[in-house]
Design a protein around this motif. Structure first.
Motif, PDB file in Angstrom:
ATOM      1  N   VAL A  77       6.899  -1.018  -0.007  1.00 61.02           N
ATOM      2  CA  VAL A  77       6.137  -0.091   0.835  1.00 61.02           C
ATOM      3  C   VAL A  77       6.134  -0.493   2.312  1.00 61.02           C
ATOM      4  CG1 VAL A  77       4.712   0.760  -1.060  1.00 61.02           C
ATOM      5  CG2 VAL A  77       3.908  -1.180   0.296  1.00 61.02           C
ATOM      6  N   GLY A  78       6.795  -1.589   2.648  1.00 63.08           N
ATOM      7  CA  GLY A  78       7.016  -1.943   4.041  1.00 63.08           C
ATOM      8  C   GLY A  78       6.026  -2.868   4.710  1.00 63.08           C
ATOM      9  N   TYR A  79       5.142  -3.502   3.957  1.00 60.77           N
ATOM     10  CA  TYR A  79       4.167  -4.410   4.565  1.00 60.77           C
ATOM     11  C   TYR A  79       4.668  -5.848   4.659  1.00 60.77           C
ATOM     12  CZ  TYR A  79       0.728  -0.723   4.577  1.00 60.77           C
ATOM     13  OH  TYR A  79       0.066   0.454   4.834  1.00 60.77           O
ATOM     14  N   GLU A  81       8.359  -8.473   4.428  1.00 63.44           N
ATOM     15  CA  GLU A  81       9.804  -8.603   4.412  1.00 63.44           C
ATOM     16  C   GLU A  81      10.163  -9.812   3.559  1.00 63.44           C
ATOM     17  OE1 GLU A  81      11.285  -9.019   8.386  1.00 63.44           O
ATOM     18  OE2 GLU A  81      10.510  -7.067   8.992  1.00 63.44           O
ATOM     19  N   GLY A  92       7.324  -4.062  11.700  1.00 63.56           N
ATOM     20  CA  GLY A  92       7.317  -2.629  11.977  1.00 63.56           C
ATOM     21  C   GLY A  92       6.089  -1.927  11.437  1.00 63.56           C
ATOM     22  N   ARG A  93       5.794  -2.130  10.180  1.00 59.20           N
ATOM     23  CA  ARG A  93       4.648  -1.461   9.545  1.00 59.20           C
ATOM     24  C   ARG A  93       3.327  -1.975  10.113  1.00 59.20           C
ATOM     25  NH1 ARG A  93       2.483   2.765   8.031  1.00 59.20           N
ATOM     26  NH2 ARG A  93       1.381   2.816   6.078  1.00 59.20           N
ATOM     27  N   ILE A  94       3.250  -3.259  10.331  1.00 67.45           N
ATOM     28  CA  ILE A  94       2.025  -3.860  10.859  1.00 67.45           C
ATOM     29  C   ILE A  94       1.779  -3.376  12.290  1.00 67.45           C
ATOM     30  CG2 ILE A  94       0.865  -6.041  11.451  1.00 67.45           C
ATOM     31  CD1 ILE A  94       1.201  -5.467   8.391  1.00 67.45           C
ATOM     32  N   GLU A  96       2.823  -0.579  13.562  1.00 65.28           N
ATOM     33  CA  GLU A  96       2.458   0.830  13.469  1.00 65.28           C
ATOM     34  C   GLU A  96       0.961   0.983  13.193  1.00 65.28           C
ATOM     35  OE1 GLU A  96       3.213   4.454  10.334  1.00 65.28           O
ATOM     36  OE2 GLU A  96       4.856   3.066  10.692  1.00 65.28           O
ATOM     37  N   LEU A  97       0.456   0.207  12.249  1.00 60.83           N
ATOM     38  CA  LEU A  97      -0.977   0.250  11.948  1.00 60.83           C
ATOM     39  C   LEU A  97      -1.799  -0.231  13.135  1.00 60.83           C
ATOM     40  CD1 LEU A  97      -1.010  -1.077   8.285  1.00 60.83           C
ATOM     41  CD2 LEU A  97      -1.441   1.259   9.048  1.00 60.83           C
TER      42      LEU A  97
END
Length: 123
Positions: A77-79, A81, A92-94, A96-97
């Motif tokens: 889910v991208g949280y 790597e 990237g995901r972090i 974005e949040l």
């Protein structure tokens, strides 16, 4: 015993957190696997270097198989790597949040302009 900011975890006699809330503290709709995944994110985020699944499992006091399944999900889910045998936060995901949170906290332009105008008037 508290292991983090206002998080209460059940501990065994040696003081090692089990990584779960007590039954009396958890709401009826509490989802244990979500709490475990979030605890894993906290542990990985707290490490300066990428960490191995075995170390993470030890830190959150879960079986390696359970930890591996949760890690695979967090990677999917991208949280997180995965690189060879280690895990780290997926920037990237972090980010974005984080940017969403920053937008929520950023003052409205009209408020900022009002404060700046008042500041100019008092000089």
């Amino acid at each position: 015993m508290s292991t983090g900011a206002s998080r209460k975890w059940i501990c065994c006699e040696d003081g090692v957190p089990h990584g779960r809330l007590s039954d009396t503290e958890a709401p009826k709709d509490f989802v244990q696997s979500v709490a475990r995944a979030l605890r894993i994110l906290d542990v990985v985020a707290g490490s300066k270097e990428p960490v191995r699944a075995q170390w993470i499992a030890s830190e959150v006091n879960l079986h390696l198989a359970t930890t591996s399944h949760l890690l695979a999900t967090l990677v999917h889910v991208g949280y997180l790597e995965r690189n060879e045998r280690t895990y780290k936060l997926a920037s990237g995901r972090i980010l974005e949040l984080s940017s969403r949170l920053e937008q929520d906290w950023r003052p409205l332009a009209s408020v900022t302009e009002s404060f700046e105008a008042r500041g100019r008037g008092h000089r």
